[in-house]
Design a protein around this motif. Structure first.
Motif, mmCIF file in Angstrom:
data_model
loop_
_atom_site.group_PDB
_atom_site.id
_atom_site.type_symbol
_atom_site.label_atom_id
_atom_site.label_comp_id
_atom_site.label_asym_id
_atom_site.label_seq_id
_atom_site.Cartn_x
_atom_site.Cartn_y
_atom_site.Cartn_z
ATOM 1 N N THR A 129 69.398 86.541 -12.042
ATOM 2 C CA THR A 129 68.488 85.653 -11.321
ATOM 3 C C THR A 129 68.939 85.520 -9.870
ATOM 4 O O THR A 129 69.392 84.453 -9.448
ATOM 5 N N PRO A 130 68.838 86.614 -9.104
ATOM 6 C CA PRO A 130 69.312 86.564 -7.720
ATOM 7 C C PRO A 130 68.607 85.464 -6.926
ATOM 8 O O PRO A 130 67.456 85.128 -7.193
ATOM 9 N N LEU A 131 69.343 84.920 -5.973
ATOM 10 C CA LEU A 131 68.871 83.795 -5.179
ATOM 11 C C LEU A 131 68.080 84.236 -3.958
ATOM 12 O O LEU A 131 68.306 85.311 -3.415
ATOM 13 N N SER A 132 67.217 83.348 -3.521
ATOM 14 C CA SER A 132 66.602 83.472 -2.203
ATOM 15 C C SER A 132 67.455 82.633 -1.254
ATOM 16 O O SER A 132 68.247 81.790 -1.706
ATOM 17 N N PRO A 133 67.315 82.820 0.049
ATOM 18 C CA PRO A 133 68.062 81.976 0.982
ATOM 19 C C PRO A 133 67.779 80.477 0.783
ATOM 20 O O PRO A 133 68.693 79.666 0.869
ATOM 21 N N ALA A 134 66.538 80.121 0.491
ATOM 22 C CA ALA A 134 66.199 78.703 0.288
ATOM 23 C C ALA A 134 66.897 78.148 -0.948
ATOM 24 O O ALA A 134 67.408 77.020 -0.930
ATOM 25 N N GLN A 135 66.943 78.928 -2.029
ATOM 26 C CA GLN A 135 67.646 78.479 -3.235
ATOM 27 C C GLN A 135 69.137 78.307 -2.953
ATOM 28 O O GLN A 135 69.750 77.330 -3.376
ATOM 29 N N LEU A 136 69.715 79.267 -2.242
ATOM 30 C CA LEU A 136 71.130 79.174 -1.887
ATOM 31 C C LEU A 136 71.369 77.920 -1.057
ATOM 32 O O LEU A 136 72.334 77.186 -1.295
ATOM 33 N N SER A 137 70.511 77.668 -0.115
ATOM 34 C CA SER A 137 70.634 76.501 0.746
ATOM 35 C C SER A 137 70.711 75.219 -0.075
ATOM 36 O O SER A 137 71.577 74.362 0.154
ATOM 37 N N ARG A 138 69.836 75.085 -1.073
ATOM 38 C CA ARG A 138 69.855 73.903 -1.934
ATOM 39 C C ARG A 138 71.154 73.843 -2.749
ATOM 40 O O ARG A 138 71.741 72.779 -2.910
ATOM 41 N N GLN A 139 71.598 74.985 -3.257
ATOM 42 C CA GLN A 139 72.793 74.995 -4.109
ATOM 43 C C GLN A 139 74.069 74.642 -3.361
ATOM 44 O O GLN A 139 74.962 74.032 -3.927
ATOM 45 N N VAL A 161 77.117 90.641 1.842
ATOM 46 C CA VAL A 161 75.819 90.298 1.259
ATOM 47 C C VAL A 161 74.760 91.279 1.730
ATOM 48 O O VAL A 161 74.773 91.722 2.881
ATOM 49 N N LEU A 162 73.855 91.587 0.812
ATOM 50 C CA LEU A 162 72.693 92.430 1.127
ATOM 51 C C LEU A 162 71.434 91.599 0.947
ATOM 52 O O LEU A 162 71.295 90.887 -0.050
ATOM 53 N N ARG A 163 70.539 91.682 1.906
ATOM 54 C CA ARG A 163 69.239 91.016 1.799
ATOM 55 C C ARG A 163 68.198 92.096 1.548
ATOM 56 O O ARG A 163 68.210 93.128 2.218
ATOM 57 N N SER A 164 67.328 91.841 0.588
ATOM 58 C CA SER A 164 66.284 92.825 0.306
ATOM 59 C C SER A 164 64.992 92.105 -0.031
ATOM 60 O O SER A 164 64.972 90.908 -0.291
ATOM 61 N N ARG A 165 63.926 92.884 -0.027
ATOM 62 C CA ARG A 165 62.614 92.365 -0.412
ATOM 63 C C ARG A 165 62.201 93.114 -1.674
ATOM 64 O O ARG A 165 61.690 94.217 -1.605
ATOM 65 N N GLU A 166 62.478 92.501 -2.824
ATOM 66 C CA GLU A 166 62.268 93.153 -4.108
ATOM 67 C C GLU A 166 60.988 92.697 -4.794
ATOM 68 O O GLU A 166 60.560 93.302 -5.758
ATOM 69 N N ARG A 190 59.410 87.348 0.573
ATOM 70 C CA ARG A 190 60.512 86.757 -0.204
ATOM 71 C C ARG A 190 61.757 87.638 -0.108
ATOM 72 O O ARG A 190 61.744 88.804 -0.490
ATOM 73 N N VAL A 191 62.833 87.038 0.382
ATOM 74 C CA VAL A 191 64.103 87.752 0.533
ATOM 75 C C VAL A 191 64.982 87.442 -0.680
ATOM 76 O O VAL A 191 65.073 86.297 -1.122
ATOM 77 N N THR A 192 65.608 88.475 -1.209
ATOM 78 C CA THR A 192 66.531 88.340 -2.332
ATOM 79 C C THR A 192 67.942 88.631 -1.832
ATOM 80 O O THR A 192 68.151 89.575 -1.078
ATOM 81 N N LEU A 193 68.884 87.814 -2.267
ATOM 82 C CA LEU A 193 70.281 87.979 -1.871
ATOM 83 C C LEU A 193 71.062 88.641 -2.993
ATOM 84 O O LEU A 193 70.956 88.240 -4.158
ATOM 85 N N ARG A 194 71.821 89.650 -2.637
ATOM 86 C CA ARG A 194 72.678 90.349 -3.606
ATOM 87 C C ARG A 194 74.053 90.537 -2.975
ATOM 88 O O ARG A 194 74.172 90.731 -1.767
ATOM 89 N N PRO A 195 75.090 90.512 -3.801
ATOM 90 C CA PRO A 195 76.413 90.796 -3.252
ATOM 91 C C PRO A 195 76.557 92.288 -2.992
ATOM 92 O O PRO A 195 76.012 93.112 -3.727
#
Length: 169
Positions: A61-71, A92-97, A103-108
């Motif tokens: 369940t990779p995070l979006s930047p907004a989800q990370l911000s809340r966490q 970190v890698l940002r992608s549009r999956e 919507r940006v997805t964050l992956r290590p």
């Protein structure tokens, strides 16, 4: 919601012990995050964010930047600066999956994920041992309790964010 003053309530010894142990877990977890930060040569906030990104990706369940911000409890602007730093350092890698290309997805990054895995193979031994040696029934009880206490904390947060629960001295 009951109107209880948590500081003056007459708590049962077991209830007080649970609260102390939850506090101790937070302290211990924070210390482990400090060690991860040193291991990966990151600031504590960057290590915390990277850890959140790795755990989410591992869970599928990779995070979006907004989800990370809340966490991590940072503003979206501060999170963007943090992510820029982690991306520039190759963590970190940002992608549009998604079908929604906005919507940006964050992956290590694979190397950072592997470095964190090596850290956990050293730092997580005792925690893994406790998890492996705890009975399934006891784990189910803990999961139910932690889900309830986590939801209670989230509800308090939502109420405070909405402004309906703020009390001024």
């Amino acid at each position: 919601m009951t109107d209880v003053d948590p500081l003056s309530a007459d708590w049962l010894p077991a209830q007080a012990e649970v609260m102390h142990l939850l506090r101790d877990w937070v302290v211990g977890s924070t210390a482990l995050n400090q060690h991860l930060a040193a291991w990966m040569r990151l600031s504590a906030s960057d290590a915390n964010a990277l850890g959140q990104i790795i755990w989410a990706a591992e869970a599928g369940t990779p995070l979006s930047p907004a989800q990370l911000s809340r966490q991590i409890g940072m503003t979206t602007g501060a999170t963007t600066i943090l992510l820029n730093r982690l991306e520039a350092a190759g963590h970190v890698l940002r992608s549009r999956e998604s079908a929604d290309r906005r919507r940006v997805t964050l992956r290590p990054a694979p190397a950072s994920r592997e470095q964190a895995r090596r850290f956990l193979s050293v730092a997580g031994v005792e925690i893994a041992d406790v998890l492996r040696t705890t009975s399934p029934a006891e784990l189910r009880t803990v999961v139910v309790f932690l889900a309830r206490i986590t939801e209670a904390a989230a509800e308090a947060d939502r109420r405070l964010v909405a402004g309906s629960g703020s009390r001024t001295p």
